[in-house]
Write a protein that holds these residues in place. Structure first.
Motif, PDB file in Angstrom:
ATOM      1  N   LEU A 173       0.828  -1.200   0.000  1.00 30.70           N
ATOM      2  CA  LEU A 173       0.000   0.000   0.000  1.00 30.70           C
ATOM      3  C   LEU A 173       0.865   1.253   0.000  1.00 30.70           C
ATOM      4  O   LEU A 173       0.890   2.017   0.963  1.00 30.70           O
ATOM      5  CB  LEU A 173      -0.934  -0.009   1.218  1.00 30.70           C
ATOM      6  CG  LEU A 173      -1.958  -1.134   1.266  1.00 30.70           C
ATOM      7  CD1 LEU A 173      -2.716  -1.107   2.585  1.00 30.70           C
ATOM      8  CD2 LEU A 173      -2.913  -1.055   0.087  1.00 30.70           C
ATOM      9  N   GLU A 215      -4.900   2.493  -3.546  1.00 31.25           N
ATOM     10  CA  GLU A 215      -6.016   1.806  -2.895  1.00 31.25           C
ATOM     11  C   GLU A 215      -6.204   0.491  -3.644  1.00 31.25           C
ATOM     12  O   GLU A 215      -6.272   0.484  -4.873  1.00 31.25           O
ATOM     13  CB  GLU A 215      -7.283   2.657  -2.968  1.00 31.25           C
ATOM     14  CG  GLU A 215      -8.448   2.051  -2.227  1.00 31.25           C
ATOM     15  CD  GLU A 215      -9.677   2.958  -2.233  1.00 31.25           C
ATOM     16  OE1 GLU A 215     -10.021   3.446  -1.159  1.00 31.25           O
ATOM     17  OE2 GLU A 215     -10.248   3.153  -3.323  1.00 31.25           O
ATOM     18  N   ARG A 234      -6.446   1.187   1.894  1.00 32.89           N
ATOM     19  CA  ARG A 234      -5.361   2.131   1.599  1.00 32.89           C
ATOM     20  C   ARG A 234      -4.636   2.458   2.900  1.00 32.89           C
ATOM     21  O   ARG A 234      -5.202   2.346   3.987  1.00 32.89           O
ATOM     22  CB  ARG A 234      -5.875   3.408   0.951  1.00 32.89           C
ATOM     23  CG  ARG A 234      -6.752   4.230   1.852  1.00 32.89           C
ATOM     24  CD  ARG A 234      -7.123   5.587   1.240  1.00 32.89           C
ATOM     25  NE  ARG A 234      -8.053   6.270   2.114  1.00 32.89           N
ATOM     26  CZ  ARG A 234      -7.716   6.892   3.243  1.00 32.89           C
ATOM     27  NH1 ARG A 234      -6.458   6.923   3.630  1.00 32.89           N
ATOM     28  NH2 ARG A 234      -8.620   7.479   3.991  1.00 32.89           N
TER      29      ARG A 234
END
Length: 112
Positions: free
Chosen positions: A34, A39, A85
């Motif tokens: 991430l 995302e 995210r």
């Protein structure tokens, strides 16, 4: 004692800066996936880090409770989806964890 010995005696070992939230290989891999601004949906994330749904779900819950990731739920057509995210706090904490790992490697190469 030499000057180097004095400095080592005063400085805490870099392992003390490691964040236990990233101790699990799945949580570590999740955060590494991430990167800033990315995302990723749950299924893709599971494929990327090669983790089962249960293990990934637990890792997401742990990191979410720490404030390191955010998850949102929605639908694609009629199918439910979860997207994940990293947060600003998560990015900072993960960067500090990586720096501590680098420092451990550098410290390990020093002679006593």
């Amino acid at each position: 004692m030499t000057g180097a010995d004095d400095a080592r005696a005063r400085e805490p070992h870099p392992r003390l800066r490691l964040d236990d939230s990233f101790a699990s290989p799945i949580r570590f891999s999740l955060m590494a996936s991430l990167t800033e601004g990315i995302e990723i949906d749950f299924g893709t994330l599971a494929d990327i880090i090669q983790a089962g749904d249960s293990a990934l779900s637990k890792a997401i819950s742990h990191l979410q409770a720490a404030g390191y990731i955010a998850a949102r739920k929605g639908y694609v057509g009629s199918r439910p989806r979860t997207w994940v995210r990293s947060t600003g706090a998560g990015q900072k904490a993960f960067a500090a964890h990586l720096e501590a790992l680098r420092a451990i490697v550098e410290t390990g190469g020093q002679t006593l």
